[in-house]
Write an enzyme that holds these catalytic residues in place. Structure first.
Site, PDB file in Angstrom:
ATOM      1  N   GLY A  12      -3.951  15.191   8.826  1.00  0.00           N
ATOM      2  CA  GLY A  12      -5.323  14.930   9.288  1.00  0.00           C
ATOM      3  C   GLY A  12      -5.448  15.168  10.782  1.00  0.00           C
ATOM      4  O   GLY A  12      -4.559  14.796  11.540  1.00  0.00           O
ATOM      5  N   ARG A  73      -2.883  19.455   4.878  1.00  0.00           N
ATOM      6  CA  ARG A  73      -1.889  18.551   4.285  1.00  0.00           C
ATOM      7  C   ARG A  73      -1.204  19.374   3.197  1.00  0.00           C
ATOM      8  O   ARG A  73      -1.817  19.649   2.165  1.00  0.00           O
ATOM      9  CB  ARG A  73      -2.561  17.328   3.665  1.00  0.00           C
ATOM     10  CG  ARG A  73      -3.349  16.453   4.658  1.00  0.00           C
ATOM     11  CD  ARG A  73      -3.840  15.205   3.942  1.00  0.00           C
ATOM     12  NE  ARG A  73      -4.875  14.500   4.672  1.00  0.00           N
ATOM     13  CZ  ARG A  73      -4.646  13.603   5.635  1.00  0.00           C
ATOM     14  NH1 ARG A  73      -3.409  13.331   5.987  1.00  0.00           N
ATOM     15  NH2 ARG A  73      -5.644  12.981   6.235  1.00  0.00           N
ATOM     16  N   ASP A 104       3.532  10.534   9.831  1.00  0.00           N
ATOM     17  CA  ASP A 104       4.871  10.234   9.308  1.00  0.00           C
ATOM     18  C   ASP A 104       5.323  11.226   8.231  1.00  0.00           C
ATOM     19  O   ASP A 104       6.480  11.649   8.228  1.00  0.00           O
ATOM     20  CB  ASP A 104       4.959   8.787   8.801  1.00  0.00           C
ATOM     21  CG  ASP A 104       4.091   8.548   7.584  1.00  0.00           C
ATOM     22  OD1 ASP A 104       2.880   8.797   7.659  1.00  0.00           O
ATOM     23  OD2 ASP A 104       4.633   8.133   6.542  1.00  0.00           O
ATOM     24  N   THR A 127      -1.759  10.278  14.803  1.00  0.00           N
ATOM     25  CA  THR A 127      -2.569   9.784  13.691  1.00  0.00           C
ATOM     26  C   THR A 127      -3.471   8.686  14.223  1.00  0.00           C
ATOM     27  O   THR A 127      -3.014   7.836  14.989  1.00  0.00           O
ATOM     28  CB  THR A 127      -1.743   9.221  12.504  1.00  0.00           C
ATOM     29  OG1 THR A 127      -2.604   8.381  11.710  1.00  0.00           O
ATOM     30  CG2 THR A 127      -0.544   8.401  12.924  1.00  0.00           C
ATOM     31  N   ASP A 129      -4.424   6.350  12.576  1.00  0.00           N
ATOM     32  CA  ASP A 129      -3.971   5.096  11.945  1.00  0.00           C
ATOM     33  C   ASP A 129      -2.872   4.402  12.754  1.00  0.00           C
ATOM     34  O   ASP A 129      -2.585   3.228  12.525  1.00  0.00           O
ATOM     35  CB  ASP A 129      -3.437   5.378  10.537  1.00  0.00           C
ATOM     36  CG  ASP A 129      -4.553   5.717   9.557  1.00  0.00           C
ATOM     37  OD1 ASP A 129      -5.723   5.667   9.957  1.00  0.00           O
ATOM     38  OD2 ASP A 129      -4.245   6.025   8.398  1.00  0.00           O
ATOM     39  N   ASP A 131       0.248   4.552  12.558  1.00  0.00           N
ATOM     40  CA  ASP A 131       1.219   3.903  11.668  1.00  0.00           C
ATOM     41  C   ASP A 131       2.544   4.661  11.570  1.00  0.00           C
ATOM     42  O   ASP A 131       3.087   4.840  10.479  1.00  0.00           O
ATOM     43  CB  ASP A 131       0.596   3.699  10.276  1.00  0.00           C
ATOM     44  CG  ASP A 131       0.122   5.003   9.645  1.00  0.00           C
ATOM     45  OD1 ASP A 131       0.121   6.043  10.337  1.00  0.00           O
ATOM     46  OD2 ASP A 131      -0.242   4.990   8.465  1.00  0.00           O
ATOM     47  N   ARG A 173      -5.887   3.771   5.920  1.00  0.00           N
ATOM     48  CA  ARG A 173      -5.558   3.793   4.497  1.00  0.00           C
ATOM     49  C   ARG A 173      -4.603   2.650   4.152  1.00  0.00           C
ATOM     50  O   ARG A 173      -4.796   1.934   3.198  1.00  0.00           O
ATOM     51  CB  ARG A 173      -4.901   5.139   4.184  1.00  0.00           C
ATOM     52  CG  ARG A 173      -5.081   5.598   2.799  1.00  0.00           C
ATOM     53  CD  ARG A 173      -4.504   6.963   2.573  1.00  0.00           C
ATOM     54  NE  ARG A 173      -3.872   7.559   3.744  1.00  0.00           N
ATOM     55  CZ  ARG A 173      -3.880   8.843   4.020  1.00  0.00           C
ATOM     56  NH1 ARG A 173      -4.520   9.670   3.227  1.00  0.00           N
ATOM     57  NH2 ARG A 173      -3.256   9.319   5.077  1.00  0.00           N
TER      58      ARG A 173
HETATM   59  O1  F6P Z   1      -5.141  10.593   8.979  1.00  0.00           O
HETATM   60  C1  F6P Z   1      -5.397   9.303   8.693  1.00  0.00           C
HETATM   61  C2  F6P Z   1      -6.695   9.179   7.938  1.00  0.00           C
HETATM   62  O2  F6P Z   1      -7.779   9.395   8.801  1.00  0.00           O
HETATM   63  C3  F6P Z   1      -6.810   7.852   7.235  1.00  0.00           C
HETATM   64  O3  F6P Z   1      -7.258   6.823   8.063  1.00  0.00           O
HETATM   65  C4  F6P Z   1      -7.743   8.187   6.113  1.00  0.00           C
HETATM   66  O4  F6P Z   1      -7.534   7.322   5.014  1.00  0.00           O
HETATM   67  C5  F6P Z   1      -7.348   9.590   5.761  1.00  0.00           C
HETATM   68  O5  F6P Z   1      -6.779  10.147   6.913  1.00  0.00           O
HETATM   69  C6  F6P Z   1      -8.488  10.448   5.297  1.00  0.00           C
HETATM   70  O6  F6P Z   1      -7.983  11.679   4.936  1.00  0.00           O
HETATM   71  P1  F6P Z   1      -8.881  12.926   4.563  1.00  0.00           P
HETATM   72  O7  F6P Z   1      -9.532  13.412   5.801  1.00  0.00           O
HETATM   73  O8  F6P Z   1      -7.912  13.898   3.990  1.00  0.00           O
HETATM   74  O9  F6P Z   1      -9.886  12.418   3.579  1.00  0.00           O
END
Ligand code: F6P
Length: 323
Positions: A12, A73, A104, A127, A129, A131, A173
């Site tokens: 992401g 991804r 990660d 990220t 997040d 995390d 998430r």
């Molecule tokens: O990269 C982290 C994140 O932004 C999370 O907080 C979220 O759940 C997810 O990616 C959303 O992913 P996508 O953009 O693939 O829907």
């Protein structure tokens, strides 16, 4: 000494990726090392989507969100077959070293790739997040927290005017980092995160007490991965507790992933970018750059894991006193 470094943005996107790419290009060029960008993350690497970069091509990207290289991804890169395909594609180029900017999952993939194919790879954590182990902060987190905080401030204005209750969902998430920080900075009345199980009775009794005392607005921040199921479900449940109230629900979603990076993210991204090139030049490999108490550190990619917000005594104390 590397001769040709390539940079990949994977997973992401976050604000600050372009600042990091810019720093890598500047550092490489400063040391006389050729530098290229891989488009579309690991998928693009397998397809050989490489573009040359130089300081001219990155001169106006520091302030831009997103990534000029695009991101993806990649499910295929999680398999040994996918990594083999990427190694084959790399052999057709003069690239001898990689810098992977990822979360990660992407960094674990980078570690496997380096080990399986004897490659020189340095990882950089990004990220919203936040995390990822091995660093206090990841690129993008500070901007996302500021974006969420500003949204809370705006919702506060309208909520205060009408003395309404709002549930605001932030990203995360599996992690409560954004919810915790934005909730504190935005003076929320409740913060719900995946790392803890909310005591529904105590949350609703606090809200009822404040509501009865007509303390203007009430804002509850919930992380998308919280066990309550997110803002909509939480809002529905609160409507049953407060049948006479109109409760607002706002999902901030991908607004938190875009926009100009904060100064903190631009500087962090720049530090990581230069440190990654320096590490490759010093012959280091299979490591991730990070910060620990403000100092640059490196951790083996094989040790990188997903982490959760630790509710330390200090963090808990702030919640107790300030919410
Ligand atoms: O990269 C982290 C994140 O932004 C999370 O907080 C979220 O759940 C997810 O990616 C959303 O992913 P996508 O953009 O693939 O829907």
């Amino acid at each position: 000494m590397p001769k040709h470094i390539a940079v990949i943005t994977s997973g992401g996107d976050v604000p600050g990726l372009n600042a990091c790419i810019r720093a890598i290009v500047h550092a490489a060029q400063h040391e006389g090392v050729a530098v290229s960008g891989v488009r579309h993350g690991y998928d693009g690497l397998m397809r050989g989507e490489i573009m040359p970069l130089n300081t001219d091509s990155v001169h106006d990207i520091m302030q831009r969100g997103g990534t000029i290289l695009h991101s993806a991804r990649s499910k295929r890169f999680e398999t040994a077959e996918g990594r083999e395909a990427a190694a084959k594609a790399l052999k057709k180029t003069t690239i001898d070293s990689l810098i992977v900017i990822g979360g990660d999952g992407s960094l674990t993939g980078a570690g496997l790739f380096a080990a399986e194919h004897a490659l020189s790879i340095i990882g950089i954590p990004k990220t919203i997040d936040n995390d990822v182990t091995g660093t206090d902060t990841c690129i993008g987190y500070d901007t996302a927290v500021n974006t969420a905080m500003q949204a809370l401030d705006r919702i506060r204005d309208t909520a205060d005017s009408h003395e309404r209750m709002f549930v605001i969902e932030v990203m995360g998430r599996d992690s409560g980092y954004i919810a915790y920080a934005a909730g504190l900075a935005g003076a929320a009345d409740g913060i719900l995160i995946p790392e803890t199980t909310t005591d529904w009775n105590s949350l609703t009794s606090v809200l009822k007490e404040r509501h009865a005392g007509r303390r203007g607005s009430l804002l509850i921040v919930v992380a998308e991965g919280d066990e309550s199921g997110g803002a909509q479900k939480l809002g529905d449940r609160l409507c049953r507790e407060f049948p006479d109230e109109k409760i607002g629900v706002c999902v901030l979603g991908h607004t938190q992933r875009g926009g100009a990076p904060t100064a903190a993210d631009r500087i962090l991204a720049s530090r990581f970018g230069v440190a990654a090139v320096d590490a490759l030049i010093a012959g280091k490999t299979n490591l991730m750059a990070g910060v620990d108490g403000g100092k640059l550190v490196f951790t083996p990619l094989s040790e990188i894991r997903r982490r959760h917000l630790e509710l330390t005594a200090e963090r808990q104390r702030l919640l107790t006193v300030l919410l």
